[in-house]
Design a protein around this motif. Structure first.
Motif, PDB file in Angstrom:
ATOM      1  N   ARG A   1       0.836  -1.191   0.000  1.00  0.00           N
ATOM      2  CA  ARG A   1       0.000   0.000   0.000  1.00  0.00           C
ATOM      3  C   ARG A   1       0.878   1.250   0.000  1.00  0.00           C
ATOM      4  O   ARG A   1       0.548   2.251  -0.625  1.00  0.00           O
ATOM      5  CB  ARG A   1      -0.944   0.021   1.219  1.00  0.00           C
ATOM      6  CG  ARG A   1      -1.879  -1.185   1.330  1.00  0.00           C
ATOM      7  CD  ARG A   1      -2.908  -1.261   0.238  1.00  0.00           C
ATOM      8  NE  ARG A   1      -3.649  -0.022   0.061  1.00  0.00           N
ATOM      9  CZ  ARG A   1      -4.402   0.232  -0.988  1.00  0.00           C
ATOM     10  NH1 ARG A   1      -4.503  -0.640  -1.954  1.00  0.00           N
ATOM     11  NH2 ARG A   1      -5.054   1.358  -1.082  1.00  0.00           N
ATOM     12  N   GLU A   2       1.981   1.186   0.698  1.00  0.00           N
ATOM     13  CA  GLU A   2       2.895   2.331   0.728  1.00  0.00           C
ATOM     14  C   GLU A   2       3.483   2.563  -0.665  1.00  0.00           C
ATOM     15  O   GLU A   2       3.707   3.690  -1.079  1.00  0.00           O
ATOM     16  CB  GLU A   2       4.003   2.096   1.760  1.00  0.00           C
ATOM     17  CG  GLU A   2       3.500   2.101   3.202  1.00  0.00           C
ATOM     18  CD  GLU A   2       2.689   3.357   3.531  1.00  0.00           C
ATOM     19  OE1 GLU A   2       3.232   4.464   3.413  1.00  0.00           O
ATOM     20  OE2 GLU A   2       1.503   3.220   3.890  1.00  0.00           O
TER      21      GLU A   2
ATOM     22  N   PHE B   1       2.001   2.230  -3.315  1.00  0.00           N
ATOM     23  CA  PHE B   1       1.022   2.967  -4.107  1.00  0.00           C
ATOM     24  C   PHE B   1       1.364   4.451  -4.146  1.00  0.00           C
ATOM     25  O   PHE B   1       1.102   5.129  -5.125  1.00  0.00           O
ATOM     26  CB  PHE B   1      -0.384   2.793  -3.515  1.00  0.00           C
ATOM     27  CG  PHE B   1      -1.150   1.662  -4.130  1.00  0.00           C
ATOM     28  CD1 PHE B   1      -2.245   1.906  -4.939  1.00  0.00           C
ATOM     29  CD2 PHE B   1      -0.766   0.353  -3.909  1.00  0.00           C
ATOM     30  CE1 PHE B   1      -2.948   0.865  -5.518  1.00  0.00           C
ATOM     31  CE2 PHE B   1      -1.471  -0.696  -4.474  1.00  0.00           C
ATOM     32  CZ  PHE B   1      -2.558  -0.438  -5.293  1.00  0.00           C
ATOM     33  N   LYS B   2       1.914   4.937  -3.044  1.00  0.00           N
ATOM     34  CA  LYS B   2       2.250   6.360  -2.982  1.00  0.00           C
ATOM     35  C   LYS B   2       3.393   6.672  -3.959  1.00  0.00           C
ATOM     36  O   LYS B   2       3.377   7.691  -4.636  1.00  0.00           O
ATOM     37  CB  LYS B   2       2.589   6.751  -1.546  1.00  0.00           C
ATOM     38  CG  LYS B   2       1.342   6.681  -0.650  1.00  0.00           C
ATOM     39  CD  LYS B   2       1.628   6.941   0.830  1.00  0.00           C
ATOM     40  CE  LYS B   2       0.339   6.686   1.635  1.00  0.00           C
ATOM     41  NZ  LYS B   2       0.554   6.673   3.081  1.00  0.00           N
TER      42      LYS B   2
END
Lengths: 397, 397
Positions: free
Chosen positions: B21-22, B24-25
């Motif tokens: 998810r990180e 994604f940044k």
């Protein structure tokens, strides 16, 4: 494998379906007059506006709406919500904001982030059943603090804090569910001072704050917090649409970061289309004008229901006269079991929520019930209140 | 209050943001070639169809889409999903189905319903990080069972079951995340027999089952279950849209009833508009035709990526050759730290997911990484694989 009970976790074993949610199934019968729900008035939904918005988003930016998004929420919506909330002082330097799948998820993940098994949590007695169930699911030790006409009884709160190592205090200070009561400014300040003194975190749930139809606004607890100990939960459920499931949590970054990690493991992110729709609605339309309509309607409906209650209820029952929100709480003589009254009323095809649902000990009979005035047309309100009045007169003698 | 750590629950303390998810940044940087995600190809999203559907729903039935709904889900969608799943035998008499806010919520609430603190749960090693984090958040004792080319090693599984009082076995039997491996029919039968023998519940996660582009279908574990001990989780994320967050759980009614109560306290219900859109899409369009497009595209992309890997990767690394799904797993010589390789690759603007993310002990370096082929255009896939190949050759000597 006839008995799957043995597979269930300890935390999930005692949980039962919420009586209110179960009541929704009853409401499917069009003959039932339901004063049970907490739904906004459907005639206020801006269906046409949202139809255009949704159609356009999916046509012009399908990937934005249909691909995975970030856990903390759709950025333009976060900014628009922050802007709104800044006006009431509920977001401060050092705070973060996260979009949640309804306020319920915000409450649930805040509880998950903070509460260990057996840890004491203070709630208002009575309080919102969704929060009770969420706290139960993390095996909190629930401590109910009784309500006065101006909010939580502060002596009882201090007593609870003194005698228990309370980590969390849950409150709906404005137009409380189920009581309709609003906490006075003095009590809000006292609540903050006590939380400070006993080092507790406050979970402020404010779903109804925008729905004031009488009196004057009182600052949120969050707005007066100087030590970052208030976790503030808001929602679009009562001012735009509950079916869209858009809530938010605002708190000190540490708290929100933890909630974000838990949300990743809970639902990855809130659906994007509905987040984008809410953002577009806020950008394109004046939501305050729309809220104004809700206020006016709920004010009229509340006044009408109270008028009917004055007319049809026996004077052995008393009830709150809220200045906003969606609920009136009605108290019967001590010892009356609201569930028995409800059973009689259901025979007359009228539904409300019996008080025990809102109690820490939901198995104990409660002598009060909650009425909702936001969804039924006036003639049904009168018909329903009249029927309840009849049952009350028969049952209370 | 500089240190809020002391307020956090024990269950939430060890949780960290998912590396994926990180990532994604990072992906927000258009210069980065991301082979990290697990997203479906955005060009497949039926934006126009869904635009029309959403617009029509909100115009003709605004209250249906915008008011509160029932916790178990939008009934027509439930029926359509049941119909689809019946074809693969994954719903049986005595089962119930509940719509969840993505498969992640299904997994999370199943874990919450079943797992007590410290209770042993078997997972494939490696496995999906979202499930690991969810199980961690309920303080499960995670036991990783190593994978063979045809799924979980059954001797290792039996050993784990023999030595621990395992309540739950989590598996992604088809096109596993992150390995791309599919469990053989024999092993599926053995898994069921072992679960029976050691009285464990199986959580079967099947997000990729529809995405087969080579070989022949193998029955789901659920379809062969005769004692109601398989909880089956499905999703529309990989075949329609992940942003809509629509998943489902099918299991014996006892299990689903418990999950429903937990969902009430978690997010009340999944947003209605997206549920209604999915139902309309299933009714109006042939989703199988649409899935066929996904299969063809992913088959081509997977083949192309493998071709590139054959060309650019040193022969000291090996990799899986999946027959479906979204991922290839690449294994480097023992002792290689995939995070170091990732750091070098990020300098070259290429991202993937390092293996330790998928491990029970995520702090220990892992000598493998996960590649995704579904979202990048072919020229970027080649460019990315070439860059990774260069780093691998440099780093592995």
């Amino acid at each position: 494998m006839n008995n799957n009970e043995r597979y269930f976790s300890e935390r999930s074993k005692p949980l039962k379906a919420s009586a209110i949610r179960e009541m929704f199934k009853l409401m499917a019968d069009p003959a039932v007059i339901s004063l049970a729900g907490g739904s906004p008035a459907p005639e206020l939904f801006p269906g046409e506006e949202l139809s255009k918005i949704a159609g356009k988003i999916l046509m012009t930016n399908p990937t934005g709406a249909l691909q995975y998004g970030t856990t903390d929420g759709y950025k333009p919506l976060k900014e628009l919500v922050a802007e709104r909330v800044r006006k009431i002082g509920s977001i401060k330097e050092g705070d973060k904001l996260i979009i949640t799948t309804g306020a319920q998820q915000g409450i649930d993940l805040a509880a998950k982030a903070l509460v260990n098994e057996g840890e004491p949590v203070v709630v208002e007695a009575p309080t919102f059943v969704g929060t009770l169930n969420s706290l139960r699911s993390y095996q909190a030790k629930l401590i109910g603090v009784k309500m006065d006409d101006d909010g939580m009884n502060m002596e009882a709160l201090e007593e609870a804090l003194k005698n228990n190592n309370v980590k969390l205090i849950y409150t709906i200070p404005t137009f409380q569910n189920p009581s309709g009561i609003t906490m006075s400014l003095e009590k809000r300040k006292k609540l903050l001072a006590l939380a400070e003194q006993y080092d507790a975190v406050i979970l402020e749930d404010n779903p109804y704050g925008d729905l004031r139809f009488a009196g004057t606004d009182i600052p949120t607890v969050k707005s007066m917090d100087t030590s970052g100990r208030v976790i503030y939960v808001g929602t679009f459920s009562k001012i735009l649409s509950p079916g869209m499931r858009i809530g938010y949590v605002i708190a000190n970054a540490d708290f929100v970061d933890k909630i974000e990690v838990l949300k990743q493991a809970n639902d990855v992110h809130t659906p994007l289309l509905t987040q984008m729709m809410a953002a577009e609605f806020l950008k394109k339309y004046d939501i305050d004008q729309y809220i104004e309509k809700s206020r006016k309607l709920y004010g009229e409906k509340c006044a009408f229901m109270l008028e009917c209650m004055d007319k049809y209820f026996p004077n052995t029952v008393s009830y709150t006269r809220p200045q906003g929100g969606l609920f009136i709480m009605c108290t019967m003589p001590e010892g009356t079991d609201s569930n028995k009254i409800l059973a009689e009323c259901l025979k007359e095809k009228v539904a409300f929520v019996a008080g025990n649902s809102f109690e820490v000990d939901a198995d104990k009979p409660a002598n009060y019930f909650r009425l909702n005035y936001s969804t039924m047309p006036n003639e049904k309100i009168e018909q329903g209140i009249k029927a309840i009045g009849k049952v009350l007169k028969e049952q209370l003698g």
